[in-house]
Design an enzyme around this catalytic site. Structure first.
Site, PDB file in Angstrom:
ATOM      1  N   ARG A  35      -3.952  -9.899   4.751  1.00  0.00           N
ATOM      2  CA  ARG A  35      -4.259  -9.938   3.307  1.00  0.00           C
ATOM      3  C   ARG A  35      -3.030  -9.469   2.535  1.00  0.00           C
ATOM      4  NH1 ARG A  35      -6.148  -6.383  -0.424  1.00  0.00           N
ATOM      5  NH2 ARG A  35      -7.626  -7.152  -1.975  1.00  0.00           N
ATOM      6  N   LYS A  87       0.821  -1.220   0.000  1.00  0.00           N
ATOM      7  CA  LYS A  87       0.000   0.000   0.000  1.00  0.00           C
ATOM      8  C   LYS A  87       0.849   1.261   0.000  1.00  0.00           C
ATOM      9  CE  LYS A  87      -4.463  -1.715   1.139  1.00  0.00           C
ATOM     10  NZ  LYS A  87      -5.554  -1.874   2.073  1.00  0.00           N
TER      11      LYS A  87
HETATM   12  C1  7PJ Z   1      -8.312  -4.209   1.337  1.00  0.00           C
HETATM   13  C2  7PJ Z   1      -9.364  -4.969   0.843  1.00  0.00           C
HETATM   14  C3  7PJ Z   1      -8.082  -4.160   2.744  1.00  0.00           C
HETATM   15  C4  7PJ Z   1      -9.960  -5.653   2.958  1.00  0.00           C
HETATM   16  C5  7PJ Z   1      -8.347  -4.001  -0.795  1.00  0.00           C
HETATM   17  C6  7PJ Z   1      -5.274  -2.993  -2.120  1.00  0.00           C
HETATM   18  C7  7PJ Z   1      -6.591  -2.359  -2.258  1.00  0.00           C
HETATM   19  N1  7PJ Z   1     -10.183  -5.696   1.642  1.00  0.00           N
HETATM   20  N2  7PJ Z   1      -9.378  -4.822  -0.493  1.00  0.00           N
HETATM   21  N3  7PJ Z   1      -8.946  -4.907   3.511  1.00  0.00           N
HETATM   22  N4  7PJ Z   1      -7.674  -3.614   0.298  1.00  0.00           N
HETATM   23  N5  7PJ Z   1     -10.744  -6.349   3.795  1.00  0.00           N
HETATM   24  O1  7PJ Z   1      -5.121  -4.203  -1.934  1.00  0.00           O
HETATM   25  O2  7PJ Z   1      -4.281  -2.188  -2.224  1.00  0.00           O
HETATM   26  O3  7PJ Z   1      -7.195  -3.484   3.283  1.00  0.00           O
HETATM   27  S1  7PJ Z   1      -7.981  -3.504  -2.426  1.00  0.00           S
END
Ligand code: 7PJ
Length: 259
Positions: free
Chosen positions: A237, A203
């Site tokens: 994640r 990020k």
């Molecule tokens: C997240 C997401 C996060 C959850 C994305 C990226 C943007 N879902 N989907 N938490 N980020 N739950 O991966 O840079 O931080 S998309």
């Protein structure tokens, strides 16, 4: 949780332009690397990203969910569209990861009518607007209060607490100082009584701190994952499953030893 993006602007699908086949291949690679759960997404939620139609999102996501649901791995679907949730659940998804925290029309009911888990994430604004002028008096208290309210709404709709996961939503309507404060205080979110998910992988906050480009953020991402895990996050994640898993083996060994 390994990230499988099936989006044309994704930086991890090898330029396959939203192809489900490339998504399945990537998913299998992440399983090989030791992912415990896969998060399938067909709409980019990065700042400024354009919305995708329901039909296009289903075309991208459903074949991947179907291909994986026969295997012994829980599949999460990253969507805020109620129809995508419903069809993904029917296709075998085990979890809905909604960056809109089930605030869309019919979303609470759709998840309540199933037995899947759901991740409720905080964001301020929408993908188009969220980075324009994020503002908080007390970011930890405000994000906690939002998640508490959405947990209550989910439970009132008939979704048992055991099915809930919460996420402060790093980067979603947050400035660097907000993201840093949230990570510093992530342990407080465990007090909500359900598993905490943290998404920090690659990020921009990591780029803001290090000056590194998005494709150079492996080590900062792993460092952030280790911090999140040590502050109680139960689901991390990530794009880089192998490296994160290796680092988290050390965290788990040390945390177990201290008990
Ligand atoms: C997240 C997401 C996060 C959850 C994305 C990226 C943007 N879902 N989907 N938490 N980020 N739950 O991966 O840079 O931080 S998309």
């Amino acid at each position: 949780m390994g990230i499988v993006n099936i989006t044309p602007d994704s930086f991890s699908d090898g330029g396959q332009r939203g192809s489900p086949a490339a998504g399945i291949e990537h998913a299998l690679r992440l399983l090989d690397q030791g992912a415990d759960v896969l998060d399938i997404g067909g709409e980019s939620s990065r700042p400024g990203a354009l919305p995708v139609s329901v039909e296009e999102e289903l075309r991208r996501v459903l074949p991947v969910v179907e291909a994986l649901s026969g295997r012994n791995v829980p599949v999460s679907v990253d969507t805020c569209k109620t129809r995508v949730m419903r069809e993904a659940i029917a296709a075998g998804a085990a979890m809905i990861n909604d960056i809109g925290a089930l605030q869309g029309e019919g979303a609470l009911e759709t998840v309540a009518d199933s037995n899947v888990a759901v991740c409720l994430m905080h964001r301020q604004g929408t993908s188009q607007t969220m980075q324009h002028d994020p503002h908080y008096e007390d970011v930890v208290a405000e994000v906690m209060a939002f998640l508490q309210a959405r947990m209550a709404a989910a439970q009132a709709a008939g979704i048992a607490r055991e099915r809930l996961v919460v996420d402060p939503g790093f980067g979603f309507g947050k400035l660097l100082q907000h993201n840093v404060t949230l990570l510093h205080h992530l342990d407080q979110f465990a007090g909500l009584g359900v598993p905490v998910l943290a998404g920090l992988s690659r990020k921009s906050m990591l780029g803001q701190i290090t000056g590194l480009d998005i494709n150079e953020r492996l080590i900062p991402s792993v460092a952030a994952a280790v911090i999140a895990a040590m502050k109680g996050a139960r689901i991390i994640r990530v794009h880089d499953v192998k490296a994160t898993r290796e680092a988290l083996q050390i965290v788990n060994a040390i945390e177990d030893q201290g008990k």
